[in-house]
Design a protein around this motif. Structure first.
Motif, PDB file in Angstrom:
ATOM      1  N   MET A  68       0.807  -1.218   0.000  1.00  0.00           N
ATOM      2  CA  MET A  68       0.000   0.000   0.000  1.00  0.00           C
ATOM      3  C   MET A  68       0.844   1.274   0.000  1.00  0.00           C
ATOM      4  O   MET A  68       0.299   2.371  -0.024  1.00  0.00           O
ATOM      5  CB  MET A  68      -0.931  -0.010   1.222  1.00  0.00           C
ATOM      6  CG  MET A  68      -1.946  -1.137   1.182  1.00  0.00           C
ATOM      7  SD  MET A  68      -2.998  -1.039  -0.297  1.00  0.00           S
ATOM      8  CE  MET A  68      -3.700  -2.692  -0.347  1.00  0.00           C
ATOM      9  N   THR A  86      11.153   8.878  -5.681  1.00  0.00           N
ATOM     10  CA  THR A  86      10.932   7.695  -6.515  1.00  0.00           C
ATOM     11  C   THR A  86       9.705   7.887  -7.412  1.00  0.00           C
ATOM     12  O   THR A  86       8.869   8.754  -7.167  1.00  0.00           O
ATOM     13  CB  THR A  86      10.715   6.444  -5.645  1.00  0.00           C
ATOM     14  OG1 THR A  86       9.539   6.638  -4.858  1.00  0.00           O
ATOM     15  CG2 THR A  86      11.897   6.190  -4.734  1.00  0.00           C
ATOM     16  N   GLY A  87       9.606   7.054  -8.417  1.00  0.00           N
ATOM     17  CA  GLY A  87       8.418   6.982  -9.273  1.00  0.00           C
ATOM     18  C   GLY A  87       8.102   8.313  -9.932  1.00  0.00           C
ATOM     19  O   GLY A  87       8.982   8.995 -10.459  1.00  0.00           O
ATOM     20  N   GLN A  88       6.828   8.675  -9.922  1.00  0.00           N
ATOM     21  CA  GLN A  88       6.414   9.942 -10.529  1.00  0.00           C
ATOM     22  C   GLN A  88       6.970  11.143  -9.774  1.00  0.00           C
ATOM     23  O   GLN A  88       6.931  12.268 -10.274  1.00  0.00           O
ATOM     24  CB  GLN A  88       4.881  10.027 -10.596  1.00  0.00           C
ATOM     25  CG  GLN A  88       4.245   9.054 -11.576  1.00  0.00           C
ATOM     26  CD  GLN A  88       4.644   9.338 -13.015  1.00  0.00           C
ATOM     27  OE1 GLN A  88       4.686  10.474 -13.441  1.00  0.00           O
ATOM     28  NE2 GLN A  88       4.976   8.287 -13.748  1.00  0.00           N
ATOM     29  N   HIS A 105       1.204  13.104  -9.301  1.00  0.00           N
ATOM     30  CA  HIS A 105       0.868  11.679  -9.366  1.00  0.00           C
ATOM     31  C   HIS A 105       1.822  10.784  -8.583  1.00  0.00           C
ATOM     32  O   HIS A 105       1.827   9.576  -8.748  1.00  0.00           O
ATOM     33  CB  HIS A 105       0.817  11.255 -10.838  1.00  0.00           C
ATOM     34  CG  HIS A 105      -0.032  12.172 -11.663  1.00  0.00           C
ATOM     35  ND1 HIS A 105       0.461  12.980 -12.643  1.00  0.00           N
ATOM     36  CD2 HIS A 105      -1.347  12.456 -11.578  1.00  0.00           C
ATOM     37  CE1 HIS A 105      -0.518  13.713 -13.162  1.00  0.00           C
ATOM     38  NE2 HIS A 105      -1.619  13.421 -12.538  1.00  0.00           N
ATOM     39  N   ILE A 109       0.008   8.360  -6.538  1.00  0.00           N
ATOM     40  CA  ILE A 109      -1.082   7.693  -7.243  1.00  0.00           C
ATOM     41  C   ILE A 109      -0.595   6.472  -8.008  1.00  0.00           C
ATOM     42  O   ILE A 109      -1.271   5.463  -8.112  1.00  0.00           O
ATOM     43  CB  ILE A 109      -1.774   8.707  -8.190  1.00  0.00           C
ATOM     44  CG1 ILE A 109      -2.570   9.706  -7.349  1.00  0.00           C
ATOM     45  CG2 ILE A 109      -2.674   8.009  -9.196  1.00  0.00           C
ATOM     46  CD1 ILE A 109      -3.189  10.809  -8.141  1.00  0.00           C
ATOM     47  N   SER A 110       0.615   6.593  -8.551  1.00  0.00           N
ATOM     48  CA  SER A 110       1.175   5.493  -9.335  1.00  0.00           C
ATOM     49  C   SER A 110       2.494   5.057  -8.734  1.00  0.00           C
ATOM     50  O   SER A 110       3.319   5.894  -8.371  1.00  0.00           O
ATOM     51  CB  SER A 110       1.408   5.950 -10.775  1.00  0.00           C
ATOM     52  OG  SER A 110       2.165   4.979 -11.469  1.00  0.00           O
ATOM     53  N   LYS A 111       2.683   3.754  -8.643  1.00  0.00           N
ATOM     54  CA  LYS A 111       3.964   3.248  -8.153  1.00  0.00           C
ATOM     55  C   LYS A 111       5.056   3.369  -9.212  1.00  0.00           C
ATOM     56  O   LYS A 111       6.218   3.123  -8.935  1.00  0.00           O
ATOM     57  CB  LYS A 111       3.827   1.771  -7.754  1.00  0.00           C
ATOM     58  CG  LYS A 111       3.060   1.547  -6.463  1.00  0.00           C
ATOM     59  CD  LYS A 111       2.829   0.055  -6.216  1.00  0.00           C
ATOM     60  CE  LYS A 111       2.187  -0.201  -4.877  1.00  0.00           C
ATOM     61  NZ  LYS A 111       3.122  -0.635  -3.835  1.00  0.00           N
ATOM     62  N   HIS A 112       4.673   3.709 -10.429  1.00  0.00           N
ATOM     63  CA  HIS A 112       5.628   3.631 -11.520  1.00  0.00           C
ATOM     64  C   HIS A 112       6.072   4.965 -12.067  1.00  0.00           C
ATOM     65  O   HIS A 112       5.267   5.848 -12.314  1.00  0.00           O
ATOM     66  CB  HIS A 112       5.033   2.831 -12.677  1.00  0.00           C
ATOM     67  CG  HIS A 112       4.554   1.492 -12.245  1.00  0.00           C
ATOM     68  ND1 HIS A 112       5.374   0.600 -11.593  1.00  0.00           N
ATOM     69  CD2 HIS A 112       3.358   0.890 -12.330  1.00  0.00           C
ATOM     70  CE1 HIS A 112       4.685  -0.490 -11.310  1.00  0.00           C
ATOM     71  NE2 HIS A 112       3.455  -0.335 -11.736  1.00  0.00           N
ATOM     72  N   GLY A 113       7.343   5.082 -12.261  1.00  0.00           N
ATOM     73  CA  GLY A 113       7.890   6.104 -13.135  1.00  0.00           C
ATOM     74  C   GLY A 113       8.513   5.348 -14.279  1.00  0.00           C
ATOM     75  O   GLY A 113       8.243   4.171 -14.475  1.00  0.00           O
ATOM     76  N   GLN A 137      11.979   0.436 -10.111  1.00  0.00           N
ATOM     77  CA  GLN A 137      11.133   0.877  -9.012  1.00  0.00           C
ATOM     78  C   GLN A 137      11.946   0.700  -7.739  1.00  0.00           C
ATOM     79  O   GLN A 137      12.280  -0.417  -7.355  1.00  0.00           O
ATOM     80  CB  GLN A 137       9.875  -0.010  -9.006  1.00  0.00           C
ATOM     81  CG  GLN A 137       8.594   0.674  -8.635  1.00  0.00           C
ATOM     82  CD  GLN A 137       8.370   0.709  -7.135  1.00  0.00           C
ATOM     83  OE1 GLN A 137       9.221   0.323  -6.357  1.00  0.00           O
ATOM     84  NE2 GLN A 137       7.212   1.211  -6.724  1.00  0.00           N
ATOM     85  N   PHE A 138      12.304   1.817  -7.104  1.00  0.00           N
ATOM     86  CA  PHE A 138      13.282   1.766  -6.020  1.00  0.00           C
ATOM     87  C   PHE A 138      12.707   1.677  -4.616  1.00  0.00           C
ATOM     88  O   PHE A 138      13.462   1.456  -3.668  1.00  0.00           O
ATOM     89  CB  PHE A 138      14.175   3.002  -6.063  1.00  0.00           C
ATOM     90  CG  PHE A 138      15.273   2.900  -7.072  1.00  0.00           C
ATOM     91  CD1 PHE A 138      15.968   1.719  -7.232  1.00  0.00           C
ATOM     92  CD2 PHE A 138      15.604   3.977  -7.859  1.00  0.00           C
ATOM     93  CE1 PHE A 138      16.986   1.613  -8.169  1.00  0.00           C
ATOM     94  CE2 PHE A 138      16.619   3.888  -8.792  1.00  0.00           C
ATOM     95  CZ  PHE A 138      17.310   2.701  -8.945  1.00  0.00           C
TER      96      PHE A 138
END
Lengths: 517, 517
Positions: free
Chosen positions: B176, B192-194, B202, B205-209, B213-214
């Motif tokens: 989470m 990290t990520g966005q 974001h 909102i998003s786990k991804h950039g 994924q660190f």
């Protein structure tokens, strides 16, 4: 045409390297001739022909062979480009980031090592495709579902590593991934989490071992070669109700996502809620030239005709409910009530002769298929590249992003063809820029449009989560918080883990020291 | 008693370092005297008094101060031990891994930076406790729930970083968690990520950039100082039904988990299903000496009496259902039917004068409280340490693990006090070894019992997911797949990211080069 040599490697050295590679995998599995090598190009590339060609390819069948290949690559400083099943279409396919790389093709490592019915997971090698895993589960009578990407030939591991999304409630493949085996550049084999315990029975059950959790570091990454990956599988639910809702106006997008957000955050809709534009849907059933032979974006009158002919909306919304029938009916009432507020919304539970509906129904219950690929026939000539910004499930934001992107598409002479997917909190917007690769002007326009969109999205605070080879550096450059500190970190780790820079140099804009400015 | 000096640092240099630290945070926030420093010890330690004492502590109030503190630590080669709110009881509390470390206490950085009602998340600093976030949400009239660990004073960030678990459907805090800001050892600030996109909306909102994924790499880690962390919050559901099921026999454990597994994997029970042993539950209501003043494990007759007096089972099982009432009732029927197969199972939906029931009901709906802490009164003297192996939700495996561990507990003169939690696929077993710290023999036995269990669990293929300072090296040593390749990787990253080895040396058995054998 002779394949290019790796940069900075003399022909004689390369020839020696190939001999050594043949010593590891056998001559049959080292590809140096034009015909086999031509399969490692991106047939849909937005770049001109003759770019991004490999020098050769090697296909090992075991972890031990991967280790020996990396040793050879280190000794010759050979840049290697790792692929699994080698799809990845719209993002570069199997082609390397630069011409001259040696493709490390893991397609022969395609064992389904374990399917665990009791705990609901699979452990797979890099070459396992969705279709292969699906058929295997069917064969053994499994009650587990997979969560495939739209095209069935995609790789279970590759898609999860690239942060791909699917259409069942297990659609966030990164969250559903559990446990990895990775060969580092120096050949050391590491297992993450409970895999660090010898003979652990819990490697695919718990994401945690003691200490840092590394799986994420090896996704969208060039820090190692992933050779095994665990993925959680969803048990077949007692009921399944797919639905489609069509909306008549483009501007309905705003209300669609205002309604979707609470339904997703509260998990009333448990799978990815997807709003697909008219043309993406139409492409499964007809072609552009059937309706129009002019250039530039389709005129509104034609769009209206297509929608009427095919019983489609300007937006076509898919979702599904899973579980015991009373729960499905309870949630369906909430969904129906909410979307009925949009004038003209139509609810569909069955559609005759509609291949788009058919394949979405399959996808949302984990049946891989190839129907979506017929989108390639829409304009013909096969070119397509996906522009994929992350945004939030907010109506106004989605509509603004749609309007901005559509305007640019039209300026460059392209139709808007796209979809929005809402996951746990995030929204992925996927714009498919389609072009005839035989039309050089059109191909170049597609490239320039994409590049412009990257910068405009970044200026508006949107980052892409995945991209084609041609735009990796540009997009990496948009992640410039604190002077690009995130890429400094990538580079520091790259140097520590792969000092010779042999593994997929440039992937996601991560370059070894020698190749950085 | 004078606080110890950091190893290898001369008193004069340390004094200069403290002056420089005072220059950053002000003299008030550098602690060097015995009284304030005594708060940084582990009051419940299985180690003898006088071990693991800090040399000093420093409490910054901003990221910029953290950066300057790390610069000073680098220049003096000061080992730093980072803590958030400083709880972490049973795992070492705020105490450092070795005597002489400087505690970097982030308690003043306790801002709730954002609560996003629309998307359901919070962004917090390290010092934010569960109770603080809960009260904040109450004050602003939020409809979002938190997912607290059992004691309310725990840290939202610290618990997520240590892979802690809670009791609502958002109980896997690692899954989470979304987005981090980290200060690296050299002072560089990475998001990290966005978060890599400047001014991203974001990030949570998003786990991804783009790229690796660190976030996971900075959990249970000493690779950086996490200064901001995003966590998803669950929207208040339209209905809530907590339940307890008591089971009369120890050996019911096997059937309990055979029944639980499909209910969890199919998400019929959406939160952590927990089976708690008799004594853990009894401790919220009574004390051991009320029933027995002998030494060694409680005789079976006394256990039976406690169970009868308090209307408890040998196992006490908690779970809850969430959602619209018809869905709750549908799922409840499945659960009731399944567990009714165990002879003597009793179902409870309300219990008078039962603080254990009361606090579980609160926890499962996200209300932090302190009741569980009364377990400390069970034998008095406060010592406790948690042994936490990962296993699978399998009845035979759970019962075997229970029997093995109980036998050893009894041999060493301790009661078995423990619980089993089932998450998405994993099962955490938590054995709480309780001892009177004033009883030196008992304390030492607790230590030796723990140490023996680590080795026996490893031999049986079980790894621990979290541990007390005293056992970090030992447990790290059990992760010996491929000659300990996972820790080699930890060490390689440690050297790359923190070459002077200043950040929490030895945490999770990860040591800087200079301290490795």
């Amino acid at each position: 045409m002779r394949p290019p040599l790796p940069e900075g490697i003399a022909a004689a050295d390369f020839s020696r390297a190939l001999d050594e590679l043949a010593g590891v995998v056998g001559k049959t599995w080292v590809f140096v001739d034009e015909l086999p090598l031509s399969t490692y190009r991106d047939a849909y590339s937005p770049l001109a022909d003759g770019t991004l060609l490999p020098s050769a390819a090697v296909a090992p069948e075991s972890v031990e062979q991967v280790q020996r290949i990396l040793a050879i690559a280190n000794s010759f400083r050979l840049p290697i480009w790792t692929i699994g099943t080698g799809r990845n279409f719209a993002y570069g396919g199997p082609a390397p980031r630069k011409s001259g790389y040696l493709v490390l093709d893991l397609k022969r490592m395609n064992r389904i090592i374990e399917v665990n019915e009791k705990y609901g997971y699979a452990l797979v090698e890099p070459g396992v495709s969705y279709m292969q895993l699906y058929r295997h589960l069917q064969r053994i009578g499994s009650k587990l579902w997979i969560d495939p990407a739209a095209p069935a030939w995609g790789g279970v591991m590759g898609n999860a590593l690239e942060h791909g999304a699917g259409y069942t409630p297990y659609g966030d493949h990164f969250i559903m991934q559990c446990g990895m085996e990775v060969v580092l550049a120096d050949g050391q084999v590491v297992r993450t989490g409970q895999g660090g315990i010898s003979n652990s029975k819990h490697w695919q059950i718990s994401k945690h071992g003691l200490g840092p959790q590394f799986d994420g570091m090896f996704t969208q990454s060039n820090f190692g070669v992933v050779t095994k990956l665990g993925i959680w599988l969803m048990p077949e639910p007692p009921g399944y109700k797919p639905f489609m809702i069509t909306f008549p106006r483009e501007e309905d997008l705003e209300q669609i996502f205002e309604i979707t957000r609470p339904l997703k955050v509260n998990q009333v809709i448990p799978n990815a809620a997807v709003a697909v534009d008219l043309l993406w849907e139409a492409s499964a059933k007809t072609t552009r030239r059937h309706y129009y032979d002019g250039k530039g974006p389709l005129p509104p009158s034609i769009r209206t005709k297509i929608a009427a002919d095919l019983n489609l909306g300007m937006w076509n919304y898919y979702g599904a409910l899973y579980g015991p029938p009373p729960m499905i009916e309870n949630n369906w009432k909430l969904i129906e009530e909410a979307f009925s507020n949009i004038p003209g919304a139509k609810f569909h539970f069955a559609r005759e002769n509609d291949p788009a509906w058919d394949y979405r129904v399959k996808l949302m219950r984990g049946e891989p298929n190839m129907t979506e690929f017929s989108i390639m026939n829409w304009i013909g000539g096969g070119g397509h590249v996906n522009f994929s910004p992350i945004s939030a499930p907010d109506g106004a934001e989605a509509l603004a992003q749609y309007n901005l992107i559509k305007k640019r598409c039209h300026e460059f002479g392209f139709d808007y063809i796209g979809e929005f997917l809402v996951g746990w909190r995030d929204m992925h917007h996927i714009l498919m820029i389609m072009y005839n690769r035989a039309d050089e002007t059109m191909r170049k326009s597609a490239h320039d449009l994409f590049s412009l969109l990257v910068d405009e999205a970044a200026a508006a605070g949107f980052g892409e989560y995945r991209t084609h080879l041609a735009f990796m550096d540009q997009i990496a450059g948009t992640y410039r918080h604190n002077d690009g500190a995130l890429w400094d970190l990538h580079h520091r780790l790259k140097d520590a883990l792969d000092p010779n820079g042999i593994l997929s140099p440039g992937k996601q804009g991560i370059w070894p020291k020698s190749a950085r400015p």
